[in-house]
Structure formats: C-alpha cells, structure tokens
Design an enzyme around this catalytic site. Structure first.
Site, PDB file in Angstrom:
ATOM      1  N   HIS A  52      41.468  45.311  43.413  1.00  0.00           N
ATOM      2  CA  HIS A  52      40.689  44.553  42.432  1.00  0.00           C
ATOM      3  C   HIS A  52      39.250  44.597  42.910  1.00  0.00           C
ATOM      4  CE1 HIS A  52      39.906  41.599  39.276  1.00  0.00           C
ATOM      5  NE2 HIS A  52      38.963  41.187  40.110  1.00  0.00           N
ATOM      6  N   CYS A  53      38.379  45.179  42.114  1.00  0.00           N
ATOM      7  CA  CYS A  53      36.984  45.352  42.510  1.00  0.00           C
ATOM      8  C   CYS A  53      36.136  44.235  41.909  1.00  0.00           C
ATOM      9  CB  CYS A  53      36.476  46.710  42.034  1.00  0.00           C
ATOM     10  SG  CYS A  53      34.784  47.033  42.541  1.00  0.00           S
ATOM     11  N   PRO A  54      35.559  43.370  42.740  1.00  0.00           N
ATOM     12  CA  PRO A  54      34.729  42.298  42.186  1.00  0.00           C
ATOM     13  C   PRO A  54      33.446  42.817  41.544  1.00  0.00           C
ATOM     14  CG  PRO A  54      34.664  42.273  44.581  1.00  0.00           C
ATOM     15  CD  PRO A  54      35.681  43.291  44.189  1.00  0.00           C
ATOM     16  N   ASN A  76      34.629  43.526  38.244  1.00  0.00           N
ATOM     17  CA  ASN A  76      35.341  42.390  37.679  1.00  0.00           C
ATOM     18  C   ASN A  76      36.608  42.864  36.979  1.00  0.00           C
ATOM     19  OD1 ASN A  76      35.788  39.677  37.189  1.00  0.00           O
ATOM     20  ND2 ASN A  76      34.687  39.701  35.256  1.00  0.00           N
TER      21      ASN A  76
END
Length: 161
Positions: A126-128, A131
């Site tokens: 999950h890449c912040p 998002n």
C-alpha cells in the site's frame, strides 16, 4: 440513470481511497512538489538560466509522471470481488484459503490491505504517496511513475549543476 461515486467497493464507479487522510495529504504533496519544480524550471528558462527546450522536456517528463500518478491512484489495483469463487480445477490442484477479514475466497498471491479494507490480487504494497495499493491492476502505471519521477530528479540535478 447513471450514478458515479468515489470509494473502494464494487458499488463505487471510481476507485478512490477516502479512508486514509495521511495518504491523501501525501498524494497531494506529490502534485505540489512536481508542479513547483515545473514552475521553477519554467521561470529559469524565461530568465535565461536554462535553455527553453530543456524546460520544455522537463515539463513533459513531469506531466507524464503526474499522469501516471493519477492513473495509479484512481485505478482499481486488482481487488478480489466478494463473489469470487474458485473453479473446480483450482479446488483440486491448490490449497485454498479464505481471508479472515473479508470472509471471502483468497486467490493465490493476494493479500488483504487493512487500509483499503479489500483483498488485492498480486498486492505489492500500500503506497501512501499514491493513497492506493499497488497490485495487478495498476503496477504498470506505478512503475512508470517511478521511472518518470527518477528521470525528473536526475534531469533537474543536471540542469542545476
């Protein structure tokens, strides 16, 4: 009538993770920083610090990076539908597992994302900054974003040297 809404379930028309405020802030920061760098290089070209064609090329690279960013952010990363059922062949050949969170069939190489609250096929992470999860559905756009962003960074360092 046509109805389009934002979210991370099958009922939503556009994939957008709204449950992570920190991720939203980081995704906006990507746009602010790349836009600021484009503006800076453009002003340098107008004042004669950088040739106009280098500024033009840099702006194109940043625009490509931003288009890949939005495509990665708004693309379903490969969420496993709740109605997914394994085929008879899969039932015979593989050891099947169920997601403890979704209570649905979990295909091989899929993982549950606690931020998106969905099982994602071939989930990488999950890449912040996006998002969004990076999975089977948006891996290509994420990889292109990384290449364009890296190229922009190196190009800006060379121009400023």
């Amino acid at each position: 009538s046509y109805h389009c809404s934002l979210g991370t379930t099958d009922e939503h028309g556009i994939w957008l993770n709204q449950g992570d405020p920190a991720g939203t802030i980081m995704a906006v920061m990507v746009w602010v920083l790349l836009s600021y760098s484009m503006l800076t290089i453009t002003f340098l070209a107008q004042t004669g610090g950088v040739r106009w064609y280098w500024s033009w090329l840099y702006t194109i690279l940043c625009s490509l990076a931003l288009s890949c960013h939005i495509k990665t952010s708004l693309t379903d990363p490969g969420s496993v539908p709740p109605s997914a059922v394994p085929t008879e062949e899969q039932r015979k050949q593989e050891r099947l597992s169920m997601c403890s969170q979704c209570q649905t069939f979990k295909p091989p190489l899929s993982h549950h994302c606690r931020i998106c609250n969905r099982c994602i096929s071939r989930m990488d992470h999950h890449c912040p900054w996006m998002n969004n999860c990076v999975g089977a559905g948006n891996m290509k756009h994420f990889f292109l974003f990384l290449i364009y962003t890296w190229t922009c960074c190196v190009f800006a360092l060379i121009l400023m040297a």
